[in-house]
Design a protein around this motif. Structure first.
Motif: not given
Length: 430
Positions: A232, A237, A241, A244, A406, A409-415
């Motif tokens: 991670s 990330a 992104d 995404t 991710a 758009g339901k989570e950030s890439a990092k999360q």
């Protein structure tokens, strides 16, 4: 002869790991022993292959063994071949019952599990020219940081990916087949051009990201000691992104994250996407299966770092005839025997370093297929196995789920990556 990203064999795929079959724990150290180089070769050994006993390969192995026994009077090599299904379980049973064959064909993940319990001879301690005699990528595939060994198999037959492009689709959408993408960023840029020119009807990108994309972002998947996952990173990330954003802009098919997604290769075959990857003989096989598509295919090197698929020949550390086992393992994988074997297996590549001098791998005949064969051999030299031997299907499923969250758009890439690392380490601990 199917092949997957998780590992391959000439007749069947098996991604299971012995770690999940009851073979695990710390190594016994028996793999560190040294075999006397001047020991006489005599007696008998058992040689095991994986799903290679058939009309195509049996004559090869029969002649190979006869040749070895003729060169070394007083020796006997007993060849056994295991069916494709359940190979990891079979090897696990052989390890636990102390019946592992003297010389054995193992993919990288299963070899790791056997080496982990001291079941394989460390070849780097017994073959001083290992790094010079075999391709670097193949030797590296059987080098495990968590075990401290530098080579637990002779690289035998290998594969990698070449990029293949649909020339007609590229030209229709204003892209130049002579200026193909070389990196992921260039792929995204050209995907935008194709999308805009076709009104969103044509695609250049058609797969979600995975472990290979994380590695190609410059992110190691594991800690240097190979004992924990740790991927991670900010570059990983940023890569996610970019995927995404490309997905949101319509550069990838809308169903790429769903169960209805047919896969990159299938969409390329239907000429719905203009880029796919495959082995060096992809054009040749497509000529037979899809003759209208084949003339449109243009090959180029894999984007960024190419993937490696490898099968190796290992020597059992507990063999009762180590000198003979080691000598036969080297014989099976020497340059002449490897190249003879590969002639029966189009699309695969020999693991001997000397094969680089063979015109079949160094000089194209001027056709697209000839170009692809040379590109594949060049890609193999720098290819890596993206999937660590301890990576499991459960880990992969969870990563894919997080990637989907991710990209929608339901989570950030990092999360998403944090969650994937946490879950992978949890599963690793089990």
């Amino acid at each position: 002869m199917p092949r997957t990203r998780a590992g391959f064999t000439l007749a069947v795929i098996a991604a299971a790991s012995l770690t999940g079959c009851g073979v695990g724990g710390a190594g016994t150290g028996s793999s560190q022993q040294t075999v006397a180089s001047d020991a006489p070769l005599k007696g008998a050994i058992t040689f095991q292959t994986w799903s290679l006993k058939n009309d195509k390969f049996t004559p090869y192995f029969t002649a190979l063994i006869k040749d070895f026994e003729t060169q070394h009077p007083g020796t006997t090599v007993n060849w056994v071949d295991q069916p494709g299904d359940g190979y990891a379980d079979k090897v696990s049973s052989q390890v636990t019952s102390d019946s592992l064959p003297d010389v054995i064909n193992l993919p990288q993940d299963i070899a790791h599990s056997v080496a982990k319990v001291g079941g394989l001879l460390d070849l780097s301690k017994n073959v001083p020219t290992l790094a010079q005699d075999y391709v670097h990528s193949g030797v590296a595939a059987y080098t495990y940081p968590d075990l401290g060994g530098d080579g637990f198999a002779f690289p035998w037959y290998l594969g990698t990916d070449v990029s293949f492009w649909n020339k007609a689709m590229l030209q229709r959408d204003g892209l130049d087949p002579a200026k193909l993408p070389k990196t992921f960023d260039e792929l995204v840029a050209q995907a935008k051009v194709m999308h805009d020119a076709s009104g969103g009807k044509d695609y250049l990108m058609s797969r979600p990201p995975g472990l290979s994309d994380i590695v190609n972002s410059g992110t190691p998947l594991m800690t240097p000691d190979g004992k924990k996952f740790d991927f991670s990173s900010a570059p990983a990330a940023a890569m996610l992104d970019k995927y995404t954003a490309a997905y949101a802009a319509g550069y990838l098919p809308s169903n790429v994250l769903t169960s209805t997604y047919e896969g990159n290769s299938a969409l390329f075959t239907k000429q719905e996407v203009a880029w796919t990857t495959g082995g060096g003989n992809y054009i040749q096989s497509t000529t037979q299966s899809n003759p209208t598509l084949a003339p449109q295919i243009v090959p180029s090197p894999a984007l960024d770092t190419p993937p490696l698929y490898v099968q190796g020949i290992s020597v059992a550390a507990k063999s009762k005839n180590l000198p003979l086992a080691l000598a036969f393992g080297r014989f099976v994988t020497d340059d002449a025997n490897q190249k003879a074997f590969i002639k029966l297996a189009p699309g695969f590549l020999p693991g001997s370093a000397a094969s680089a001098n063979d015109p079949a791998y160094s000089k194209s005949d001027g056709t697209a297929q000839g170009d692809a064969s040379v590109i594949a051999y060049q890609d193999m030299q720098k290819a890596v196995i993206f999937t660590p031997p301890v990576w499991t299907d459960a880990m992969n499923t969870f990563l894919n789920q997080q990637v989907a969250l991710a990209m929608t758009g339901k989570e950030s890439a990092k999360q998403a990556l944090d969650n994937a690392v946490s879950r992978a380490n949890q599963l690793l601990g089990q």
